[in-house]
Design an enzyme around this catalytic site. Structure first.
Site, PDB file in Angstrom:
ATOM      1  N   HIS A 145     -55.008  17.368  59.583  1.00  0.00           N
ATOM      2  CA  HIS A 145     -54.635  18.173  58.402  1.00  0.00           C
ATOM      3  C   HIS A 145     -53.790  19.397  58.782  1.00  0.00           C
ATOM      4  CE1 HIS A 145     -57.182  15.775  55.887  1.00  0.00           C
ATOM      5  NE2 HIS A 145     -58.310  16.189  56.422  1.00  0.00           N
ATOM      6  N   ASP A 153     -58.974   7.983  59.302  1.00  0.00           N
ATOM      7  CA  ASP A 153     -59.821   9.028  58.717  1.00  0.00           C
ATOM      8  C   ASP A 153     -59.808   8.848  57.193  1.00  0.00           C
ATOM      9  OD1 ASP A 153     -60.792  12.161  59.591  1.00  0.00           O
ATOM     10  OD2 ASP A 153     -60.274  11.857  57.470  1.00  0.00           O
ATOM     11  N   HIS A 213     -59.707  10.911  54.925  1.00  0.00           N
ATOM     12  CA  HIS A 213     -58.846  11.864  54.220  1.00  0.00           C
ATOM     13  C   HIS A 213     -57.381  11.642  54.626  1.00  0.00           C
ATOM     14  CE1 HIS A 213     -62.902  13.771  54.697  1.00  0.00           C
ATOM     15  NE2 HIS A 213     -62.754  13.767  53.385  1.00  0.00           N
ATOM     16  N   ASP A 230     -65.265   9.270  59.015  1.00  0.00           N
ATOM     17  CA  ASP A 230     -65.859   9.758  57.768  1.00  0.00           C
ATOM     18  C   ASP A 230     -65.653   8.796  56.597  1.00  0.00           C
ATOM     19  OD1 ASP A 230     -63.165  10.304  57.924  1.00  0.00           O
ATOM     20  OD2 ASP A 230     -63.357  12.467  57.663  1.00  0.00           O
TER      21      ASP A 230
END
Ligand SMILES: [Zn+2]
Length: 345
Positions: free
Chosen positions: A119, A156, A158, A244
């Site tokens: 990120h 991931d 996200h 995740d």
């Protein structure tokens, strides 16, 4: 007129803590895997290496905060005193893993590093990420080892916004992000974002509806990830390995099990074998179930190394659903429509 209300309430640790990573390592130890692996020491990344993707003023600001009591790198990225040095080790560890694979010291590698990186933007920390570990590892492969074409597959849960932005104009790095649709960052990772300028087609987003398990993920791999890699012909494949998307994660709502991570790892190893002499480096990103993340990581490392600990994975509720919903099929089809735009050598 709104009124700001502050409530002092029993504090809780951040979901991003050393504990999930420590338990991952401890499970590898307890399962008897660690002694059969080759340890790759980390090193601090240099400022020059960070500046390949990050603003120098941003790097200095993180160091200043870290030399003091700590602070926030931007948005939801708190760190304490010394956090800068830890972030340097995370980026350097990812680069050392790449170097070891390219040198042939190891067949493949898992870089168990923190804080995560996908990120992190050019001049802003986001979502627990300070420096862009996986993207910096791709730059390392190109600038220090002479590779021309590197692919990053981000599983991931996200969106890998920082990785996407780092290479948005760059046709030499294929970035593919599978993520829960509109999870974090909000509104980021749309299927229509495919790169710009010379980079058009070299960024693929596969936003999946919440709740999906192995079936939509495998479809996304067979219909999007694998054909995109075939077109791109990378010399090295990196995985931004957030764990995740597992069913117990507190920061998302997907349904992968540890066995599913084993299956996805197999698919990526087969692709790496076909396309780039097996060169595969998996770099740890998110994963906030301290209970279950270690089991997902164990299955990945077992698969990479060809070892089988026999340790059961601790899942409650059995395998993820075998049903493919129409909205999942449609999401994968929308992403697959972009595969013909992926640049070829
Ligand atoms: Zn994540």
């Amino acid at each position: 007129m709104g009124r700001e209300v502050r409530v002092l309430f029993q504090p809780q640790p951040s979901p991003e803590s050393p504990e999930g990573k420590r338990r991952f390592k401890n499970l590898l130890d307890a399962a008897g895997i660690t002694p059969q692996l080759v340890a790759i020491p980390s090193r601090p990344a240099t400022v020059e290496e960070l500046a390949r993707l990050h603003d120098r003023a941003y790097i200095s600001r993180i160091k200043e905060l870290s030399d003091g009591p700590g602070g926030d790198a931007g948005e939801e990225t708190p760190f304490g005193r010394g956090g800068y040095e830890i972030a340097l080790l995370a980026a350097g560890g990812a680069m050392n893993a790449v170097a070891a694979v390219l040198a042939g010291t190891v067949d493949n590698a898992y870089a168990l590093v923190r804080p995560p990186g996908h990120h992190a933007e050019h001049d802003l920390g986001r979502g627990y990420c300070i420096f862009a570990n996986t993207a910096l590892a791709a730059k390392h492969a190109q600038l220090d080892h002479g590779l021309r074409r590197v692919a990053i597959v981000d599983w991931d849960v996200h969106h890998g916004n920082g990785t996407e932005h780092a290479f948005y104009n760059d046709p030499s790095v294929l970035t593919i992000s599978l993520h829960q649709d509109d999870c974090y960052p909000p509104g980021s990772g749309l299927v229509g974002e495919i790169g710009e300028g010379r980079g058009i087609g070299a960024n693929l987003n596969i936003p999946l509806p919440a709740g999906g398990g192995r079936v939509p993920y495998e479809l996304a791999f067979t219909d999007v990830v694998l054909p995109a890699l075939e077109r791109f012909q990378p010399e090295l494949i990196l995985i931004a390995s957030g764990l995740d998307a597992n069913r117990y994660d507190i920061n998302a709502r997907m349904d992968l099990t540890a066995e599913d991570y084993r299956a996805l790892t197999h698919l990526m190893m087969d692709a790496a074998e076909r396309l780039c002499s097996g060169r595969l480096v998996i770099i740890h990103e998110g994963g906030y179930s301290d209970m279950y993340t270690p089991y997902c990581g164990l299955r990945i490392v077992e698969t990479l190394s060809g070892l089988d600990s026999g340790v059961p994975d601790g899942t409650i509720g059995g395998p993820s659903s075998t049903k493919l919903w129409d909205h999942e099929r449609a999401a994968v089809a929308a992403a697959a429509a972009n595969v013909p735009k992926v640049p070829t050598p």
